[in-house]
Design an enzyme around this catalytic site. Structure first.
Site, PDB file in Angstrom:
ATOM      1  N   HIS A 104       0.864  -1.181   0.000  1.00 10.46           N
ATOM      2  CA  HIS A 104       0.000   0.000   0.000  1.00 10.46           C
ATOM      3  C   HIS A 104       0.898   1.227   0.000  1.00 10.46           C
ATOM      4  CE1 HIS A 104       1.083   0.143   4.205  1.00 10.46           C
ATOM      5  NE2 HIS A 104       0.564  -1.068   4.400  1.00 10.46           N
TER       6      HIS A 104
ATOM      7  N   HIS B 236       3.973   1.346   2.289  1.00 14.89           N
ATOM      8  CA  HIS B 236       5.170   0.662   1.781  1.00 14.89           C
ATOM      9  C   HIS B 236       5.845   1.498   0.694  1.00 14.89           C
ATOM     10  CE1 HIS B 236       2.749  -3.074   2.923  1.00 14.89           C
ATOM     11  NE2 HIS B 236       3.864  -3.223   3.609  1.00 14.89           N
TER      12      HIS B 236
END
Ligand code: PAF
Length: 279
Positions: A32, A35
């Site tokens: 997501h 990250h």
């Protein structure tokens, strides 16, 4: 962006790439924007970046949780391809990282691993330290990037690097939140629409606690948070804790002189959510 499923060819590839700095971003995939913020920072600060995608079995104390962990490799690779040539992905099978036995090493992190996540998830940090040490030793990066959502994990990783005298800089990266405040997490995709609608209350509880700082004792603040979640049948509160930001030991009373953080873990149905804020 190149994908490797085995360590040896990846290390051979890295040896051939001209670089003076290497960034490492360990992940369990289902990437997501949280990250991607780690990857972006690593790309800006290093000549080459290894992103690892590996759901590490030794850090799960519950087989259902391990099996249900979201796996979205194709979408992950698509997202990482936007970073171009600098990024190399390592997405191995279990045998590549645990060739003999899928077991944790034994570490002593003292009190640091006894509270909060360490108290609730048996063996969790032994498993995290095992995989992080394997990855750090495999790549010996200049810097490795981790998010503050897993704040206790970050403290454990700092302790690991110090204990093992690894010459690697651990970079703490801030929590990335959805517009409604929910901390980004791969587990959020498993929330039902109803659960997703109420999930931001986890962050709100932390903000409400912070707002009471200095006016109420920590015991009163925690009682109120417990009461709030007790009243709501959808949530099952695991812990709400205000702790020293370095030792992670719980604090008490009204006058807080050291740097502190408020931490929470709740279950919404089957999904366990954690979050924390500077207190
Ligand atoms: O934070 C995570 O995603 C994992 O705990 C980590 C650090 C990648 C180790 O498996």
């Amino acid at each position: 962006m190149r994908l490797f499923e085995a360590l040896v060819p990846l290390k051979n590839h890295l040896a051939l790439q001209k670089h003076t700095t290497l960034g490492l971003v360990p992940t369990m995939g289902a990437l997501h924007n949280g990250h991607l913020a780690l990857v972006e920072r690593a790309v800006n600060q290093n000549d080459l970046v290894v992103v690892t995608i590996f759901v590490n079995p030794t850090q799960f104390d519950n087989a259902n949780d391990l099996n249900a962990y979201p796996k979205t490799l194709d979408q992950d690779l698509e997202k990482l391809s936007l970073f171009g040539e600098k990024v190399v992905v390592y997405a191995p099978e279990v045998e590549d990282l645990y060739p003999e036995t899928t077991k944790s090493e034994v570490y002593d992190f003292g009190e640091l691993e006894k509270t909060m996540e360490g108290g609730s998830r048996k063996g969790h940090f032994q498993g995290v330290a095992t995989i992080v040490e394997k990855l750090l030793r495999s790549f010996m990066p200049t810097k490795a990037y981790f998010g503050e959502k897993d704040y206790q994990q970050l403290a454990i990783i700092h302790a690991l690097v110090k204990q093992k005298e690894l010459p690697i800089q651990i970079v703490n990266c801030p929590i990335i939140r959805e517009a409604d405040g929910l901390a980004m997490s791969s587990r959020n995709t498993r929330l039902t629409p109803k659960q997703r609608a109420i999930a931001p209350q986890v962050y709100q509880a932390l903000l409400q606690a912070k707002e009471k700082k200095g006016r109420f004792s920590i015991e009163e603040i925690i009682d109120e948070a417990r009461h709030f979640f007790h009243q709501s049948p959808d949530f099952e509160l695991d812990y709400f804790c205000i702790a020293d930001a370095t030792s992670l030991q719980p604090l008490y009373g009204k006058k807080i002189e050291q740097e502190a953080r408020a931490f929470i873990a709740v279950k919404l149905g089957e999904i366990r959510l954690i979050d924390n804020v500077k207190f």
